[in-house]
Design a protein around this motif. Structure first.
Motif, PDB file in Angstrom:
ATOM      1  N   VAL A 104      50.313-114.884 -67.419  1.00  0.00           N
ATOM      2  CA  VAL A 104      49.623-114.389 -68.607  1.00  0.00           C
ATOM      3  C   VAL A 104      48.963-113.060 -68.282  1.00  0.00           C
ATOM      4  CG1 VAL A 104      47.758-114.842 -70.239  1.00  0.00           C
ATOM      5  CG2 VAL A 104      49.150-116.727 -69.415  1.00  0.00           C
ATOM      6  N   ILE A 105      49.025-112.150 -69.238  1.00  0.00           N
ATOM      7  CA  ILE A 105      48.284-110.889 -69.129  1.00  0.00           C
ATOM      8  C   ILE A 105      47.584-110.671 -70.463  1.00  0.00           C
ATOM      9  CG2 ILE A 105      50.118-109.308 -69.857  1.00  0.00           C
ATOM     10  CD1 ILE A 105      47.978-108.555 -66.879  1.00  0.00           C
ATOM     11  N   HIS A 106      46.317-110.317 -70.378  1.00  0.00           N
ATOM     12  CA  HIS A 106      45.528-110.030 -71.576  1.00  0.00           C
ATOM     13  C   HIS A 106      45.294-108.527 -71.667  1.00  0.00           C
ATOM     14  CE1 HIS A 106      44.587-114.259 -72.087  1.00  0.00           C
ATOM     15  NE2 HIS A 106      44.166-114.307 -70.838  1.00  0.00           N
ATOM     16  N   LEU A 107      45.248-108.027 -72.871  1.00  0.00           N
ATOM     17  CA  LEU A 107      44.843-106.650 -73.128  1.00  0.00           C
ATOM     18  C   LEU A 107      43.516-106.714 -73.857  1.00  0.00           C
ATOM     19  CD1 LEU A 107      48.241-105.075 -74.231  1.00  0.00           C
ATOM     20  CD2 LEU A 107      47.206-105.122 -71.953  1.00  0.00           C
ATOM     21  N   TYR A 108      42.570-105.921 -73.386  1.00  0.00           N
ATOM     22  CA  TYR A 108      41.204-105.970 -73.889  1.00  0.00           C
ATOM     23  C   TYR A 108      40.857-104.737 -74.702  1.00  0.00           C
ATOM     24  CZ  TYR A 108      40.740-109.706 -70.457  1.00  0.00           C
ATOM     25  OH  TYR A 108      40.916-110.866 -69.749  1.00  0.00           O
ATOM     26  N   GLY A 109      39.989-104.936 -75.698  1.00  0.00           N
ATOM     27  CA  GLY A 109      39.460-103.828 -76.479  1.00  0.00           C
ATOM     28  C   GLY A 109      38.248-103.236 -75.785  1.00  0.00           C
ATOM     29  N   ASP A 110      37.688-102.198 -76.374  1.00  0.00           N
ATOM     30  CA  ASP A 110      36.539-101.512 -75.792  1.00  0.00           C
ATOM     31  C   ASP A 110      35.334-102.431 -75.619  1.00  0.00           C
ATOM     32  OD1 ASP A 110      37.984 -99.157 -75.622  1.00  0.00           O
ATOM     33  OD2 ASP A 110      37.267 -98.419 -77.559  1.00  0.00           O
ATOM     34  N   ASP A 111      35.240-103.452 -76.457  1.00  0.00           N
ATOM     35  CA  ASP A 111      34.108-104.372 -76.390  1.00  0.00           C
ATOM     36  C   ASP A 111      34.348-105.527 -75.418  1.00  0.00           C
ATOM     37  OD1 ASP A 111      36.040-105.724 -77.780  1.00  0.00           O
ATOM     38  OD2 ASP A 111      34.800-106.156 -79.528  1.00  0.00           O
TER      39      ASP A 111
END
Length: 99
Positions: A2-9
């Motif tokens: 699994v790989i997550h992409l995160y937002g600025d927050d």
């Protein structure tokens, strides 16, 4: 994997999964792992990990997305999972017939 992409927050904006490791990725992961300095990764190490993750996830994530939104720890975990998978492979999974 699994790989997550995160937002600025810091909130997860996208999650991608890959259920198997393409055979050709084992060689690339093993080579990368043998030269990688995990304590102080170089620019080449980071590029190598990025390229490996993009290849393994087969178009589900882009290099640009990873550079902007991925966590280094998760990227390293993907590489470690590939290497661990390669170490667990039985070179002769089908035993010969008994005589």
């Amino acid at each position: 994997m699994v790989i997550h992409l995160y937002g600025d927050d810091g909130e997860i904006e996208k999650t991608s999964t890959q259920t198997f490791v393409p055979w050709k990725m084992l060689k690339a992961a093993a080579k990368l792992a043998s030269t990688l300095n995990e304590e102080k990764p170089t620019e080449e190490d980071v590029d190598g990990i990025t390229n490996l993750v993009v290849s393994v996830f087969k178009g589900k994530v882009t290099k640009e997305e990873l550079e902007e939104s991925a966590d280094l720890g998760e990227m390293m975990a993907v590489m470690r999972q590939i290497v661990a998978t390669s170490k667990g492979i039985n070179p002769n999974p089908t035993p010969p017939p008994e005589k």
